[in-house]
Design a protein around this motif. Structure first.
Motif, mmCIF file in Angstrom:
data_model
loop_
_atom_site.group_PDB
_atom_site.id
_atom_site.type_symbol
_atom_site.label_atom_id
_atom_site.label_comp_id
_atom_site.label_asym_id
_atom_site.label_seq_id
_atom_site.Cartn_x
_atom_site.Cartn_y
_atom_site.Cartn_z
ATOM 1 N N PHE A 5 -0.741 15.474 -1.698
ATOM 2 C CA PHE A 5 -0.151 16.786 -1.978
ATOM 3 C C PHE A 5 0.347 16.846 -3.423
ATOM 4 O O PHE A 5 0.086 17.803 -4.154
ATOM 5 N N ASN A 6 1.038 15.795 -3.860
ATOM 6 C CA ASN A 6 1.599 15.773 -5.214
ATOM 7 C C ASN A 6 0.518 15.637 -6.280
ATOM 8 O O ASN A 6 0.588 16.276 -7.325
ATOM 9 N N ALA B 215 -6.979 8.762 -8.252
ATOM 10 C CA ALA B 215 -6.608 8.085 -7.002
ATOM 11 C C ALA B 215 -6.967 8.904 -5.767
ATOM 12 O O ALA B 215 -6.826 8.405 -4.645
ATOM 13 N N LEU B 216 -7.419 10.132 -5.929
ATOM 14 C CA LEU B 216 -7.682 10.990 -4.767
ATOM 15 C C LEU B 216 -8.592 10.367 -3.714
ATOM 16 O O LEU B 216 -8.248 10.396 -2.529
ATOM 17 N N PRO B 217 -9.739 9.787 -4.077
ATOM 18 C CA PRO B 217 -10.593 9.210 -3.020
ATOM 19 C C PRO B 217 -9.900 8.116 -2.214
ATOM 20 O O PRO B 217 -10.009 8.070 -0.989
ATOM 21 N N ASP B 218 -9.170 7.242 -2.903
ATOM 22 C CA ASP B 218 -8.482 6.151 -2.201
ATOM 23 C C ASP B 218 -7.334 6.673 -1.349
ATOM 24 O O ASP B 218 -7.105 6.195 -0.233
ATOM 25 N N LEU B 219 -6.606 7.648 -1.864
ATOM 26 C CA LEU B 219 -5.510 8.228 -1.089
ATOM 27 C C LEU B 219 -6.037 8.951 0.148
ATOM 28 O O LEU B 219 -5.441 8.881 1.221
ATOM 29 N N LYS B 220 -7.166 9.636 0.002
ATOM 30 C CA LYS B 220 -7.785 10.312 1.162
ATOM 31 C C LYS B 220 -8.161 9.288 2.233
ATOM 32 O O LYS B 220 -7.926 9.502 3.422
ATOM 33 N N ARG B 221 -8.753 8.175 1.779
ATOM 34 C CA ARG B 221 -9.153 7.122 2.720
ATOM 35 C C ARG B 221 -7.949 6.567 3.466
ATOM 36 O O ARG B 221 -7.981 6.418 4.695
ATOM 37 N N LEU B 222 -6.878 6.281 2.741
ATOM 38 C CA LEU B 222 -5.680 5.746 3.392
ATOM 39 C C LEU B 222 -5.040 6.764 4.325
ATOM 40 O O LEU B 222 -4.583 6.423 5.411
ATOM 41 N N ALA B 223 -4.990 8.020 3.897
ATOM 42 C CA ALA B 223 -4.376 9.063 4.723
ATOM 43 C C ALA B 223 -5.125 9.242 6.041
ATOM 44 O O ALA B 223 -4.534 9.579 7.064
ATOM 45 N N ARG B 224 -6.395 8.984 6.017
ATOM 46 C CA ARG B 224 -7.222 9.190 7.197
ATOM 47 C C ARG B 224 -7.375 7.918 8.046
ATOM 48 O O ARG B 224 -7.337 7.985 9.274
ATOM 49 N N ASP B 225 -7.502 6.752 7.393
ATOM 50 C CA ASP B 225 -7.947 5.554 8.111
ATOM 51 C C ASP B 225 -6.973 4.386 8.162
ATOM 52 O O ASP B 225 -7.248 3.410 8.862
ATOM 53 N N ASP B 226 -5.882 4.405 7.412
ATOM 54 C CA ASP B 226 -5.017 3.225 7.380
ATOM 55 C C ASP B 226 -4.376 2.992 8.749
ATOM 56 O O ASP B 226 -3.931 3.939 9.402
ATOM 57 N N ARG C 296 0.838 -1.217 0.000
ATOM 58 C CA ARG C 296 0.000 0.000 0.000
ATOM 59 C C ARG C 296 0.865 1.256 0.000
ATOM 60 O O ARG C 296 0.607 2.214 -0.728
ATOM 61 N N GLU C 297 1.915 1.256 0.820
ATOM 62 C CA GLU C 297 2.805 2.414 0.898
ATOM 63 C C GLU C 297 3.502 2.659 -0.440
ATOM 64 O O GLU C 297 3.579 3.791 -0.924
ATOM 65 N N SER C 298 3.999 1.594 -1.056
ATOM 66 C CA SER C 298 4.687 1.729 -2.342
ATOM 67 C C SER C 298 3.750 2.243 -3.422
ATOM 68 O O SER C 298 4.142 3.081 -4.241
ATOM 69 N N ALA C 299 2.522 1.753 -3.426
ATOM 70 C CA ALA C 299 1.545 2.218 -4.416
ATOM 71 C C ALA C 299 1.252 3.703 -4.219
ATOM 72 O O ALA C 299 1.162 4.463 -5.197
ATOM 73 N N ALA C 300 1.117 4.133 -2.978
ATOM 74 C CA ALA C 300 0.860 5.553 -2.705
ATOM 75 C C ALA C 300 2.034 6.414 -3.169
ATOM 76 O O ALA C 300 1.835 7.477 -3.776
ATOM 77 N N VAL C 301 3.252 5.957 -2.918
ATOM 78 C CA VAL C 301 4.442 6.714 -3.339
ATOM 79 C C VAL C 301 4.466 6.842 -4.865
ATOM 80 O O VAL C 301 4.691 7.920 -5.412
ATOM 81 N N GLU C 302 4.199 5.737 -5.556
ATOM 82 C CA GLU C 302 4.227 5.771 -7.021
ATOM 83 C C GLU C 302 3.123 6.659 -7.582
ATOM 84 O O GLU C 302 3.338 7.374 -8.564
ATOM 85 N N LEU C 303 1.947 6.625 -6.981
ATOM 86 C CA LEU C 303 0.876 7.506 -7.439
ATOM 87 C C LEU C 303 1.254 8.964 -7.219
ATOM 88 O O LEU C 303 0.977 9.827 -8.056
ATOM 89 N N GLY C 304 1.911 9.246 -6.110
ATOM 90 C CA GLY C 304 2.370 10.602 -5.854
ATOM 91 C C GLY C 304 3.388 11.063 -6.881
ATOM 92 O O GLY C 304 3.421 12.231 -7.264
ATOM 93 N N ARG D 116 -0.121 5.975 5.987
ATOM 94 C CA ARG D 116 -0.821 7.272 6.127
ATOM 95 C C ARG D 116 0.085 8.414 5.687
ATOM 96 O O ARG D 116 -0.344 9.314 4.955
ATOM 97 N N ARG D 117 1.327 8.384 6.099
ATOM 98 C CA ARG D 117 2.275 9.450 5.734
ATOM 99 C C ARG D 117 2.503 9.483 4.220
ATOM 100 O O ARG D 117 2.492 10.549 3.601
ATOM 101 N N ALA D 118 2.733 8.319 3.609
ATOM 102 C CA ALA D 118 2.953 8.266 2.159
ATOM 103 C C ALA D 118 1.710 8.729 1.400
ATOM 104 O O ALA D 118 1.820 9.414 0.374
#
Length: 117
Positions: A106-107, A81-92, A64-72, A98-100
């Motif tokens: 932001f990116n 990817a915004l809805p999924d990234l928001k969910r992870l940033a808030r709830d993971d 999950r972290e690697s996928a978030a970094v690559e999407l960024g 969450r940090r990634a």
């Protein structure tokens, strides 16, 4: 681009392993996570976005972290990817995921912060 490079450096430092180290015997490191670390990174392209979106729901925090970094790294091209990234940033449950995800948000927003994630 500086934010992406910084995240990539922090990610590699977090997951760096000694050259001849063996995984822990207690099973805490999954085979999937080990494989993910061994595969050399490939250039991220727009065609990989659907795959990265499915990896955001993977049971492994490393995936999950690697996928978030690559999407960024894709920036505004990964706008879907915004809805999924928001969910992870808030709830993971994993702090690094969450940090990634927050950095990726932001990116993907083109460098604009949001107070709502």
């Amino acid at each position: 681009m500086t934010v992406c490079a910084s995240v990539g450096l922090l990610f590699s430092l977090r997951h760096r392993r000694e050259p001849n180290s063996t995984p822990p015997a207690n099973g805490s490191v999954t085979v999937r996570g080990q494989s993910f670390q061994r595969i050399p990174p490939t250039p991220t392209s727009l065609a990989t976005i659907p795959t990265l979106l499915t990896e955001l729901d993977d049971p492994s925090p490393l995936v999950r972290e690697s996928a978030a970094v690559e999407l960024g790294e894709l920036g505004v091209d990964a706008f879907d990817a915004l809805p999924d990234l928001k969910r992870l940033a808030r709830d993971d449950p994993d702090e690094e995921v969450r940090r990634a995800s927050k950095t990726a948000l932001f990116n993907v927003r083109g460098g604009y912060q949001s107070w709502l994630f």
